[in-house]
Design an enzyme around this catalytic site. Structure first.
Site, short mmCIF file in Angstrom:
data_model
loop_
_atom_site.label_atom_id
_atom_site.label_comp_id
_atom_site.label_asym_id
_atom_site.label_seq_id
_atom_site.Cartn_x
_atom_site.Cartn_y
_atom_site.Cartn_z
N ARG A 159 -11.22 14.73 8.28
CA ARG A 159 -12.02 15.11 7.12
C ARG A 159 -13.39 15.62 7.58
NH1 ARG A 159 -10.69 9.46 4.35
NH2 ARG A 159 -8.59 9.90 3.58
N GLU A 168 -8.01 -6.00 5.14
CA GLU A 168 -7.89 -5.60 3.74
C GLU A 168 -6.69 -6.23 3.07
OE1 GLU A 168 -9.42 -1.26 3.15
OE2 GLU A 168 -8.71 -1.39 5.22
N GLY A 202 -12.95 4.36 11.14
CA GLY A 202 -11.57 4.56 11.54
C GLY A 202 -11.25 6.03 11.38
N ARG A 238 -2.73 -2.33 -3.23
CA ARG A 238 -3.96 -1.61 -2.92
C ARG A 238 -3.94 -0.34 -3.78
NH1 ARG A 238 -4.83 3.68 0.06
NH2 ARG A 238 -7.10 3.72 0.28
N GLY A 286 -10.80 0.54 12.95
CA GLY A 286 -10.19 0.75 14.27
C GLY A 286 -11.17 1.19 15.34
N ASN A 312 0.88 -1.17 0.00
CA ASN A 312 0.00 0.00 0.00
C ASN A 312 0.92 1.22 0.00
OD1 ASN A 312 -1.83 2.04 0.38
ND2 ASN A 312 -2.79 1.16 2.19
N HIS A 352 -13.11 2.31 0.52
CA HIS A 352 -13.13 1.23 1.53
C HIS A 352 -13.84 -0.02 1.00
CE1 HIS A 352 -12.88 4.48 4.90
NE2 HIS A 352 -11.66 4.05 4.60
#
Length: 402
Positions: A242, A386, A211, A92, A332, A7, A181
């Site tokens: 965000r 993932e 998360g 990813r 998480g 990733n 996601h």
């Protein structure tokens, strides 16, 4: 089969090496940080061995990947004897646009399409391409696969992904909801149904990936039909930093007052907002919980806004699905924060949720049913993986060409 999962970010590389047995095993995992900065950090965690930490300049992704490969075969810290034991690499990829509805083996056409999506994912896709081209140089004979965050959401109907702006912006520039996601939402929905002995093709599911980045997805008969993130991952519920859904007029007003450039507006909505912006404390819910315990009212407000947002999306997606059989918490926060789960589920009795507070308080980082036995709607916490999804897809793709 050993699969290296990568990733790649703009200044980082997160990785895992998995032995894909009947029960997959993580042989090693780690992180390369601060690529291109004066001093980088490389952390390598081999299974059953001492952790390796190196601090040194890491000029680019080639140097970062070289550190990873050398650590994997190191006599003291390594987990394989030779790089020939790496059978494939899975990447990813944040954005596949409308090009990809499933994972694919990487070739020149795939790379060109990932590059084409860089305009709408400038913080992610260029870094992923660096990872792909770097592995082509370092392991030229090893097949590579791309697993897209957006592919699971390509089943959204037009009424769910079209924005209320002139249609030409979709036709010319691809401006629409894409969602993210996807690997996590698909994985936990399928895993929950397996645990319950359900056929996912018969169920209505709402998955909550909570998360630092958070998104909610409505899944009907195994297919994504709506999701909270949009053209970018900034939309939907408020997150760590965000802003989530925001009146565009409010953003334009702030930009006018502050004389912000577009890059400054991106920083505001992506890095300075969310629960961090409201609380002024942190984007980490553990630190927010600690602040609440000390009487910090803004930290309390930040958590309340987050939970309220999640609850609103669950309600709206129950309407989209015409009911719901299962609500899943993952990520998480979703897997570990019992306070958030309870705040979200309190008030969902009208849907048929009979939440078990005692079980919820004991559930942390496990697969567990959180609703009472006679609850009409099941509520579960499911651990996501993932990297395992990427490794599994990569293995299946490689097997298909042999």
């Amino acid at each position: 089969m050993n699969i290296l999962v990568l990733n790649c970010g703009s200044s980082s590389i997160k990785y895992q090496l998995l032995d894909m047995k009947a029960q997959p095993v993580i042989l090693a995992k780690g992180l390369v940080e601060k690529i291109g900065l004066p001093m980088g950090i490389f952390t390598h965690k081999p299974e059953g061995k001492e952790k390796l930490i190196i601090e040194q300049p890491i000029p680019d992704h080639v140097d970062g990947m070289d550190l990873i490969l050398k650590a994997l075969i190191d006599k003291k810290y390594g987990v394989i004897d030779s790089l020939n034991e790496i059978n494939a690499v899975g990447h990813r990829i944040a954005h596949g646009g409308e090009y990809f509805s499933h994972s694919v083996l990487i070739d020149e056409d795939v790379k060109a399409k990932i590059k084409a999506c860089s305009e709408i994912a400038p913080l992610h896709n260029p870094a992923h391409l660096k990872g792909i081209t770097t592995m082509e140089r370092l392991l030229p004979s090893v097949p590579q696969a791309a697993v897209f965050d957006t592919s699971f959401h390509q089943t959204l109907p037009p009424k769910a992904f079209i924005y209320g702006i002139p249609y030409e912006y979709y036709e010319k520039y691809g401006v629409r909801k894409y969602g993210f996601h996807g690997t996590s939402h698909k994985f936990v929905a399928e895993k929950a149904c397996q645990i319950l002995g359900w056929n996912i093709a018969e169920k209505k599911i709402i998955t909550c990936h909570l998360g630092n980045g958070a998104s909610i997805t409505a899944i009907d008969k195994g297919k994504s039909v709506d999701t909270s993130m949009g053209f970018t991952p900034v939309a939907g519920v408020i997150m760590g930093t965000r802003c989530g859904d925001l009146d565009i007029g409010a953003l334009l007003y702030i930009c006018d007052k502050k004389q912000f450039t577009s890059l400054e507006a991106v920083r505001l909505t992506n890095k300075e907002s969310g629960v961090y912006g409201i609380s002024g404390v942190s984007s980490d819910f553990r630190e927010l919980d600690a602040a609440v315990a000390e009487g910090n009212q803004r930290a309390q407000l930040a958590i309340e806004v987050f939970c309220y947002d999640v609850k609103k999306y669950i309600g709206s997606y129950a309407a989209v699905l015409n009911g719901v059989d299962l609500i899943v918490f993952t990520g998480g926060i979703g897997e570990n924060n019992s306070i958030v789960r309870e705040m979200v589920c309190n008030g969902l009795e009208y849907l048929g949720v009979d939440f078990d507070s005692n079980i919820n308080q004991q559930a942390r980082g496990v697969d567990r049913t959180l609703s009472k036995a006679d609850s009409k709607v099941r509520v579960m916490t499911i651990t996501t993986d993932e990297e395992l999804v990427i490794a599994t897809d990569t293995m299946e793709l490689v097997k298909s060409i042999k």
